[in-house]
Write an enzyme that holds these catalytic residues in place. Structure first.
Site: not given
Lengths: 383, 383
Positions: B168, B179, B259
């Site tokens: 993820k 991350t 994102e």
């Protein structure tokens, strides 16, 4: 309140036609003396523009008679041809003013990787020489604007002498130096070495701590010219202090006009073992896109500040870190502090205080938030 | 194609209620052996989350029986209380499975600086234990999503053994590590030291070179568990190669789902004196906001690439730098090369080639463009 406020300087700003917008794009500042002492600092970027390469040499002997500046093109990454263009510009200015080309500083700003339109630029030089006046400072400040929305000028007055200045810069602001062109003038009589010491110290505490978007320019130049036309004596320490105030004032004007910014963020790091540690922590926070987006969104997301602090090698024990935003200590001893909902981010200014508990040194870095307008302006700049 | 594809693993993903959205938020992966050898690598951020502090110790002896993961809260910057929460989570898992809590890895992801709702989380643990199955991998992959838009899984097959994985991560992607939470499983029988060597090498060539937004997380964890349930022998070099492919595949899935990104940018640096030089140049370009905005705008503004390269201390002569974008050499010998208008940036993938002409080493770094959607997602994340 301009580069022509100190006695001994003339300036002009004209429209040569380098900019598609038709706005003024060529500025000229001339030092009529009696002194021609000068100093300058330049970008630390190894990919430096042709005018920077030229100007480093021009100022090396501590004398400048004039500064010619153009917007509408950076003349960076233009190869030997670009350097020849800068040289020709300096020669043209020198011929028109009756000075040596080696005493002409050249500054360019705009898109990287495009040659300048030399006939247009040299026509602008002629027009600027014809327009020179001892009230021409504001016109010069207007002619160096690129994406700036306002002209940036400053005046700091001493006892019988003064310092005037102008700056341009709205993006690519990063330390050593922020992207910008700055011309400072003074009628105080100082030697070139005195000017250089004062300028380095003033820049260290002003432009070098401005980090709007972490991007270092190829063209940054800060020049300081002394005419010595004031009869008053000046003390070097006093002068350095006044110059630092002038540079800080211009730096804050750059910050307030940074591309697309909605917030001016002051990051104050205290309790550091060394000033360098404080600076490295401040810069890490200033360059954290997630934190900068959060400020834009009015979100006191302090975890992103901690995550940035943790990437540095500054001396600190992570378990003791405190962080305050606009006076609310949201993080205490790396744990949850006061309620983050108490932080008011509705104003333009944001103050972040990071306490390292590792010593007594401190430093402050200034940055902006990361906004839709920043992305918009910078995704469409060269088109 | 999941963490339960290798023999010897069960997994589950359930909805505990940590997320306001009501989406799945607790995942559990259990290694039923016969081997329980394991290795893990963690964030280099000095501000590390409580579960990272716990998990470093848990894996130190080379054995893991289970990995418990939650989304909906990072449990970072939560002080001693947050560490106690992580400890309690591991104890609860251990009690339910009949294993030692010291063999339970804990991973958390979500907002920094908020305590977890422990009754809700422990209820989720119970539900996950009850739901464990040897086909539960996809559910687990779904339950660790935060701003991810798709679940990320991989399968690499060897000769009689295989490697499964889930990941993820969609923001705060930066090297050392991106991350992310990653769990890799294999039925190949390797010792813990072999697993650790293979994992470090695979991460070095995959996740460590992903730099979506330059922001380093407090929670990054990559865990590798071996059940040894496959009878086939495996060679360490072959396994490392397969593991590297698995990690690269997951890294590319993270990149594609970063994102707000519109472009996946590959920055290939060649002709470097050392691999570290190539990496530092690649990272400098990957972190240049102005360049990333330009790509978003479809603008081949190569001057911003050069300006980024010039900030590094890599060995090169600036006058020899070449830069190509999508096959067009727009910069040649730091001068204007082929017409930038020939560069097509309409597709999702962008390839930047920087030639340093200083040696024969090379490295590739992957990043994304900087878009309105990135700013939007990250200005509203915690609210």
């Amino acid at each position: 309140m301009s580069v022509t406020t100190p006695t001994g300087f003339r300036a002009a700003g004209v429209t040569a036609g380098l900019k598609a917008s038709g706005r003024p794009d060529v500025a000229l500042v001339v030092n009529d003396g009696p002194s021609h002492a000068a100093a300058a600092v330049f970008t630390a970027n190894r990919v430096e523009a042709a005018p920077v390469t030229w100007s480093r040499v021009a100022v090396a002997d501590g004398r400048l008679d004039a500064v010619i500046l153009n917007s509408g093109g950076a003349n960076a990454c233009t190869g030997p041809e670009g350097f020849a263009d800068t040289h020709a510009t300096a020669e043209h200015v020198a011929g028109a003013l009756g000075v040596s080309s080696g005493d002409v500083l050249v500054c360019s700003t705009g898109l990287i990787g495009e040659r300048l339109d030399m006939p247009v630029l040299l026509g602008g030089v002629d027009a600027a020489v014809a327009a020179l006046s001892d009230t021409g400072g504001p016109d010069a400040a207007t002619a160096i604007m690129t994406t700036d929305t306002v002209a940036k000028e400053v005046l700091v007055e001493g006892d019988g002498w003064c310092i005037g200045g102008m700056a341009k810069g709205a993006g690519m602001l990063a330390p050593s130096l922020a992207t910008m062109l700055v011309v400072l003038t003074t009628d105080a009589a100082l030697t070139a070495p005195e000017l250089e010491r004062a300028l380095r110290e003033a820049c260290r505490l002003s432009f070098d701590r401005l980090d709007s978007d972490g991007c270092m320019s190829t063209n940054d130049t800060v020049a300081l010219l002394s005419s010595g036309a004031a009869s008053a004596q000046v003390d070097e320490a006093q002068f350095t202090d006044a110059l630092t105030r002038a540079c800080r004032d211009l730096a804050m004007q750059l910050l307030a006009d940074a591309e697309g910014s909605h917030h001016d963020i002051t990051i104050e790091v205290v309790g550091a073992a060394t000033e360098d540690d404080a600076l490295s922590v401040g810069r890490a926070v200033a360059r954290n896109n997630l934190f900068k987006c959060a400020v834009f969104g009015g979100d006191p997301n302090w975890g992103r500040i901690l995550a940035a602090v943790g990437t540095t090698d500054a001396a600190f024990d992570p378990r003791t870190l405190d962080v305050s935003i606009n006076g609310v200590q949201v993080c205490r001893a790396m744990g949850v502090g006061d309620d983050r909902s108490g932080v008011d981010l509705s104003g333009r200014t944001v103050h972040v205080l990071v306490e390292l508990h590792a010593g007594s040194e401190a430093a402050t870095v200034w940055t902006n938030d990361l906004t839709h307008d920043y992305v918009h302006e910078n995704s469409a700049y060269s088109t």
